[in-house]
Write a protein that holds these residues in place. Structure first.
Motif, PDB file in Angstrom:
ATOM      1  N   GLN A  30       1.593 -11.360  11.793  1.00 35.26           N
ATOM      2  CA  GLN A  30       2.119 -11.762  10.381  1.00 35.26           C
ATOM      3  C   GLN A  30       3.869 -11.487  10.866  1.00 35.26           C
ATOM      4  N   SER A  31       4.551 -13.299   9.640  1.00 35.30           N
ATOM      5  CA  SER A  31       5.665 -12.995   9.460  1.00 35.30           C
ATOM      6  C   SER A  31       6.359 -13.781   8.476  1.00 35.30           C
ATOM      7  N   ARG A  32       7.082 -12.917   7.945  1.00 33.14           N
ATOM      8  CA  ARG A  32       7.084 -13.653   6.157  1.00 33.14           C
ATOM      9  C   ARG A  32       8.827 -14.017   5.995  1.00 33.14           C
ATOM     10  N   SER A  33       9.217 -14.939   5.973  1.00 34.81           N
ATOM     11  CA  SER A  33      10.321 -15.611   5.869  1.00 34.81           C
ATOM     12  C   SER A  33      10.983 -14.747   4.145  1.00 34.81           C
TER      13      SER A  33
ATOM     14  N   ASP B 167       7.849 -18.016  -1.001  1.00 31.01           N
ATOM     15  CA  ASP B 167       7.891 -17.257   0.256  1.00 31.01           C
ATOM     16  C   ASP B 167       6.885 -17.791   0.716  1.00 31.01           C
ATOM     17  N   VAL B 168       7.248 -17.177   1.958  1.00 34.70           N
ATOM     18  CA  VAL B 168       6.389 -18.061   3.226  1.00 34.70           C
ATOM     19  C   VAL B 168       5.887 -16.697   4.505  1.00 34.70           C
ATOM     20  N   PHE B 169       4.330 -17.062   4.219  1.00 35.51           N
ATOM     21  CA  PHE B 169       3.899 -15.999   5.955  1.00 35.51           C
ATOM     22  C   PHE B 169       3.716 -17.085   6.402  1.00 35.51           C
ATOM     23  N   LYS B 170       3.683 -16.654   7.587  1.00 35.20           N
ATOM     24  CA  LYS B 170       3.136 -17.095   8.599  1.00 35.20           C
ATOM     25  C   LYS B 170       2.032 -15.675   9.606  1.00 35.20           C
ATOM     26  N   TYR B 171       0.979 -16.102  10.293  1.00 31.05           N
ATOM     27  CA  TYR B 171      -0.049 -15.633  10.580  1.00 31.05           C
ATOM     28  C   TYR B 171       0.081 -16.531  12.097  1.00 31.05           C
ATOM     29  N   GLU B 172      -0.042 -15.649  12.928  1.00 29.40           N
ATOM     30  CA  GLU B 172      -0.591 -15.727  14.073  1.00 29.40           C
ATOM     31  C   GLU B 172      -1.699 -15.311  14.784  1.00 29.40           C
TER      32      GLU B 172
END
Lengths: 422, 188
Positions: A30-33, B167-172
């Protein structure tokens, strides 16, 4: 090879695939900006010395506005007040800026401008609007402003700005707590005090407490917080004195004075307080509605309440409610008009101006409250607040401050626009 | 992904076996089954059609894959029959899966938007064939599947004057799972 391909062999190959289920794992990164906010502090002395007419600044995030003579005082949220010379509405001039950290509201009596500065109230002399000077600071009268997000500030100083930086963190999804656990420290790495209820600042993420709303009626300044109506005696305008406080419920949003009454809008309804006894406002009427934000105005016989849904407003209602003020004590619903996302409103004579959010500015003929009809719809702007006065409508929109001339209601035209900084 | 190569191994060794000859033609396969892995058990189905080149079958397919995130794989299909009377087969599928698009949640306090983006899709396995006639077969197969998914969550915080901060959460995700399928194969 034939032996290799026997059914038994295939069974032996397929069966392990089924049992491999226990061995194979999903992976997740996960990455959070997010934006890191670091407070910029100044001492109380530095801040107070800077409450004066400073060089004009570009408008970035304007809030409420107040008109005094041919000057417009426009709040820059949490930063101060822009002073705009509007002697020529077709070409207004942004002449100066008063630095007031934490400022969100303002009101004027005579030549004294009252403004909040986080938890304090300041009184300034604006007899010469281009040469404003600080006259008095009343400390700690708005105690409900505090941070959410667990931020801890240095309470001996004043936050005058925030430095922002975009940041991205990438890690295993199982470490979710790690990001959140570090969030406050990373967002606010300059924290220096253990006091979580800040006395002088507001979070960049929005406040957890109340916002004052100001209104001057004769010799009193009335302010509403989330729950309270506070009265200040401003008989001596330069020396505001705390007079009393009345609990008026919860989620209080707006205050509008008319004659001897205060119309107070909350997320659950409208309250009417009689102020014949100026220091002891007395509840005389109320009208409940669904949870929603509700700016309100009134005239002799009717109150106009706009309800809207949205981020901070809860509710799913977007409409104008017209209430008949039956002797003030028992307001009754006359009619409901459907709108898109109404914010501020203003009435001048028979004309009712409503800022309908992204649906622009709507001008109605409200000569007959039970039969209000649209006469002009100005689109292409996202509107928040309007003051209609002296044949000019000053409209605060998302991209600028607009002025319209409505001297001819059949030909409402744009006079000028001051654009905000992107 | 190592498992993907492991289960596709018979596809290549099978080429060395003596096989029952068949005429070139067009084949179609309709499959339904279950997908199960570490975090989910979901149904899946697909349709494949292609040409039988005798030694190998080449086709294209598409379907529905419900494992963890709903998606619609589109893939190339390579398969080979082997064994006595072509009772067995191995296959590998590779392509792209298209996830469901976007959802907006108008929560009272924190409105959010969720978006999914697709990625690599792979499937490799082995199976049995039961003949139901000259042109129809019933297939049972088991395979290893892999798909990549990107899941993006955006939250907006309340504020006085838009645009509000968010907020932006990105899950791979790299999802590894097993499938068992029952299929109907027919030839034209």
């Amino acid at each position: 090879m034939k032996k290799l391909l026997s059914p038994l062999y295939l069974l032996l190959m397929i069966t392990p695939i089924l049992f491999l289920n226990g061995c194979i794992k999903d992976t997740c990164r996960q990455s959070r900006s997010y934006t890191m906010y670091v407070p910029v502090y100044k001492t109380n002395e530095e801040v107070r010395l800077n409450i004066k007419s400073n060089p004009a600044k570009e408008m970035e995030r304007p809030g409420k506005l107040f008109i005094k003579g041919h000057y417009i005082f426009l709040n820059e949220i949490d930063k101060g007040i822009h002073v705009i010379d509007n002697s020529n509405p077709a070409s207004p001039r942004n002449v100066s800026f008063i630095d007031i950290p934490g400022n969100v509201d303002l009101a004027v009596k005579g030549s004294i401008l009252y403004a909040d500065m986080y938890t304090d109230m300041v009184a300034m002399d604006i007899s010469d609007p281009e040469n404003v000077s600080l006259k008095k600071v009343v400390e700690g009268v708005f105690p409900f402003r505090y941070y959410d997000s667990g931020f801890m500030m240095d309470s001996s100083k004043v936050i005058v700005d925030w430095v922002t930086r975009d940041t991205t963190i990438t890690e295993d999804c199982d470490n979710n707590f790690g990001i959140w656990g570090n969030r406050d420290m990373m967002l606010f790495s300059n924290s220096g005090s253990s006091e979580s209820f800040g006395t002088k600042a507001t979070s960049p993420f929005g406040m957890g407490g109340s916002m004052a709303r100001f209104s001057v009626v004769q010799d009193r300044l009335y302010t509403v917080s989330d729950q309270d109506l506070t009265v200040f005696n401003i008989q001596n305008a330069i020396d505001p004195l705390y007079a009393s406080k009345v609990n008026v419920g919860w989620s209080i949003e707006t205050i509008y004075p008319f004659r001897n009454n205060l119309f107070i809008g909350s997320s659950s309804g409208m309250f009417i307080y009689n102020i014949s006894n100026a220091d002891q406002p007395k509840l005389t009427g109320k009208f409940g509605h669904v949870a929603s934000c509700d700016p309100v105005i009134a005239d002799d016989q009717y109150a106009y309440v706009t309800l809207r849904s949205g981020t901070e407003c809860q509710g799913f209602t977007n409409q104008l409610e017209v209430l008949k003020l039956n002797g003030i004590t028992d307001p009754a619903l006359v009619k409901i008009y459907t709108l898109t996302n109404p914010h501020g409103l203003s009435k001048d004579g028979d004309l009712l101006f409503i800022c309908d959010g992204s649906d622009g500015l709507k001008v109605f003929n409200a000569a007959t409250p039970s039969n209000i009809y649209l006469i002009k719809h100005l689109t292409g702007l996202t509107t928040y607040d309007v003051i209609a006065w002296n044949q000019k409508a000053i409209v605060s929109a998302s991209d600028g401050l607009y002025q319209f001339d409505y001297s001819n209601s059949n030909d409402i035209r744009l006079l000028s626009k001051i654009s905000y900084k992107n | 992904m190592g498992l993907y190569l492991f289960v596709s191994f018979p596809l290549f060794i099978g080429a060395q076996e003596k096989e029952e000859k068949s005429k070139p033609g067009v084949y179609s396969i309709i499959s339904a089954g279950y997908l199960f892995g570490e975090s989910d058990i979901s149904p899946g189905f697909n349709v494949i059609t292609g040409i039988d080149l005798q030694k190998i079958k080449l086709g294209i397919g598409g379907g529905y894959d419900g494992y963890r995130f709903n998606s619609f794989p589109v893939f190339a299909d390579i398969r080979r029959d082997f064994g006595e009377r072509k009772k067995f087969f191995g296959f590998i599928n590779g392509g792209y899966h298209i996830p469901k698009g976007e959802e907006t949640f108008d929560s009272r306090s924190y409105p959010s938007t969720e978006k999914w983006q697709g990625g690599l899709y792979a499937d490799a396995g082995l199976g049995f064939r039961f003949k139901l006639g000259k042109k129809n077969n019933l297939l049972f197969s088991s395979s290893y599947n892999f798909k990549k998914v990107r899941h993006i969550k955006t939250y907006v915080y309340p504020c006085l004057v838009p645009p509000c901060p968010g907020d932006v959460f990105k899950y791979e995700y790299g999802l590894n799972y097993i499938s068992t399928r029952l299929s109907w194969e027919f030839k034209y």
